[in-house]
Design an enzyme around this catalytic site. Structure first.
Site, short mmCIF file in Angstrom:
data_model
loop_
_atom_site.label_atom_id
_atom_site.label_comp_id
_atom_site.label_asym_id
_atom_site.label_seq_id
_atom_site.Cartn_x
_atom_site.Cartn_y
_atom_site.Cartn_z
N ASP A 9 13.77 2.42 -1.20
CA ASP A 9 12.72 1.72 -0.45
C ASP A 9 13.36 0.47 0.15
O ASP A 9 14.47 0.09 -0.23
CB ASP A 9 11.55 1.33 -1.38
CG ASP A 9 10.42 0.62 -0.63
OD1 ASP A 9 10.04 1.10 0.46
OD2 ASP A 9 9.94 -0.43 -1.09
N SER A 10 12.65 -0.17 1.06
CA SER A 10 13.13 -1.43 1.62
C SER A 10 13.13 -2.53 0.55
O SER A 10 13.78 -3.55 0.73
CB SER A 10 12.22 -1.86 2.77
OG SER A 10 10.89 -2.00 2.29
N CYS A 72 9.12 5.34 0.47
CA CYS A 72 8.78 4.39 1.51
C CYS A 72 8.19 5.19 2.67
O CYS A 72 8.84 6.12 3.17
CB CYS A 72 10.07 3.69 1.95
SG CYS A 72 9.89 2.62 3.39
N GLU A 151 6.71 -8.82 -1.88
CA GLU A 151 8.12 -9.03 -2.25
C GLU A 151 8.29 -10.35 -3.01
O GLU A 151 9.10 -10.47 -3.91
CB GLU A 151 9.00 -9.05 -0.99
CG GLU A 151 9.25 -7.68 -0.39
CD GLU A 151 10.19 -6.81 -1.23
OE1 GLU A 151 11.18 -7.33 -1.76
OE2 GLU A 151 9.92 -5.60 -1.34
N CYS A 183 1.60 2.58 2.74
CA CYS A 183 2.83 1.81 2.52
C CYS A 183 2.95 1.68 1.01
O CYS A 183 1.97 1.33 0.34
CB CYS A 183 2.73 0.44 3.18
SG CYS A 183 4.04 -0.70 2.65
N HIS A 185 4.28 -0.45 -0.83
CA HIS A 185 4.08 -1.78 -1.41
C HIS A 185 2.60 -2.01 -1.80
O HIS A 185 2.31 -2.77 -2.72
CB HIS A 185 4.48 -2.87 -0.42
CG HIS A 185 5.96 -3.15 -0.35
ND1 HIS A 185 6.84 -2.28 0.24
CD2 HIS A 185 6.70 -4.19 -0.78
CE1 HIS A 185 8.07 -2.80 0.17
NE2 HIS A 185 8.00 -3.96 -0.45
N1 DGL Z 1 7.33 0.19 1.37
C1 DGL Z 1 7.50 0.57 2.71
C2 DGL Z 1 6.54 1.57 3.22
O1 DGL Z 1 6.07 2.37 2.43
C3 DGL Z 1 8.08 -0.37 3.70
C4 DGL Z 1 7.53 -1.72 3.85
C5 DGL Z 1 8.40 -2.52 4.77
O2 DGL Z 1 9.57 -2.73 4.41
O3 DGL Z 1 7.95 -2.90 5.84
O4 DGL Z 1 6.25 1.65 4.37
#
Ligand code: DGL
Length: 268
Positions: A9-10, A72, A151, A183, A185
């Site tokens: 993931d990012s 992600c 984050e 997303c 997150h």
């Molecule tokens: N967690 C990610 C997603 O599911 C990326 C969030 C990001 O880095 O912008 O899209």
């Protein structure tokens, strides 16, 4: 030796998927890369995300991963088919916003989707809406700044609430009965989302479905670890180990050491 799952993931978003995988498959070793040097992915170009995820996948395979979970949404919609072409021997589990189940189950015919800006731009996302939600009013919001708040470990503060309220209030006034979290997150702020939308609105967290799909693929390849003895989790970041280490109890409920790797000329 049980088969290792590679996850990427990012940043910390994929940990919402790791939690579900851990619950369902505790015996499966996991190596997870958080590309925090490049977070957020959601404001980046498709080619850039493809480049990062290709190199991280190569790294994960080098670390012994046999199956890759792209934990992600942004990376999945931007790069999953590209990664499958680049690594034809490796099975991948990817994500797409759960618009289909939401469209099937909505009673009001109005569904809210929270995802990143980049996700909303992709053909993959737009074709899901086109195919499965033709007769549904799909309201989108990319929650600017929310990934950064998560984050930082701010899951309950004023700014996080402000971002969520400004995304969700207009959706509520148009009659949503379902919110899709597109997303990885965002499941970390489900308690706040649920508080804003109220108990009558259903919030769809994709994590359990992704853990099931991972289990299916492992079974198909006869890679499923037997027994329920917890195996190793390796967490690796391309960013600062301290921040993620400090916040891990909030994300996972326990502490783990975090390893560091650095990008150098596009390589890990
Ligand atoms: N967690 C990610 C997603 O599911 C990326 C969030 C990001 O880095 O912008 O899209």
């Amino acid at each position: 030796m049980a088969t290792t799952i590679g996850m990427l993931d990012s940043g910390v978003g994929g940990l919402t998927i790791l939690r579900a995988i851990r619950e369902q498959l505790p015996g499966q070793p996991v190596v997870y890369v958080a590309d925090q040097a490049h977070v957020p992915y959601g404001v980046r170009q498709v080619d850039e995300v493809r480049g990062f995820t290709k190199e991280i996948t190569r790294f994960l395979i080098d670390q012994g991963a046999k199956l890759i979970v792209v934990a992600c949404n942004t990376a999945s919609v931007a790069a999953l088919s590209y990664l499958r072409n680049e690594f034809p021997e490796t099975p991948f589990v990817g994500m797409e916003p759960a618009v289909k189940p939401a469209a099937e189950q909505t009673k009001t015919g109005v569904v809210g989707v929270l995802a990143t800006y980049a996700t909303f731009q992709t053909d993959v996302y737009n074709s899901v809406v086109e195919r499965f939600a033709k007769n549904v009013n799909v309201i989108q919001n990319h929650c600017p700044g929310l990934v950064n708040q998560i984050e930082k470990g701010d899951l309950t503060g004023f700014e996080t609430r402000r971002i969520l309220e400004s995304a969700l209030r207009p959706m509520l006034s148009q009659g949503i009965d379902t919110v899709v979290l597109g997303c990885t997150h965002y499941p970390f702020v489900i308690p706040m989302i649920q508080e804003i939308v109220g108990p009558a609105v259903r919030v769809i967290d994709p994590a359990p479905a992704i853990a099931k799909q991972t289990q299916r693929l492992l079974t198909e390849h006869s890679w499923l670890a037997d027994g329920r003895i917890s195996s190793e989790i390796r967490l690796i970041t391309t960013g600062n180990t301290q921040t993620i280490e400090n916040n891990l109890p909030m994300y996972l409920g326990y502490r783990l050491p975090v390893e560091s790797i650095q990008w150098q000329d596009g390589k890990l």
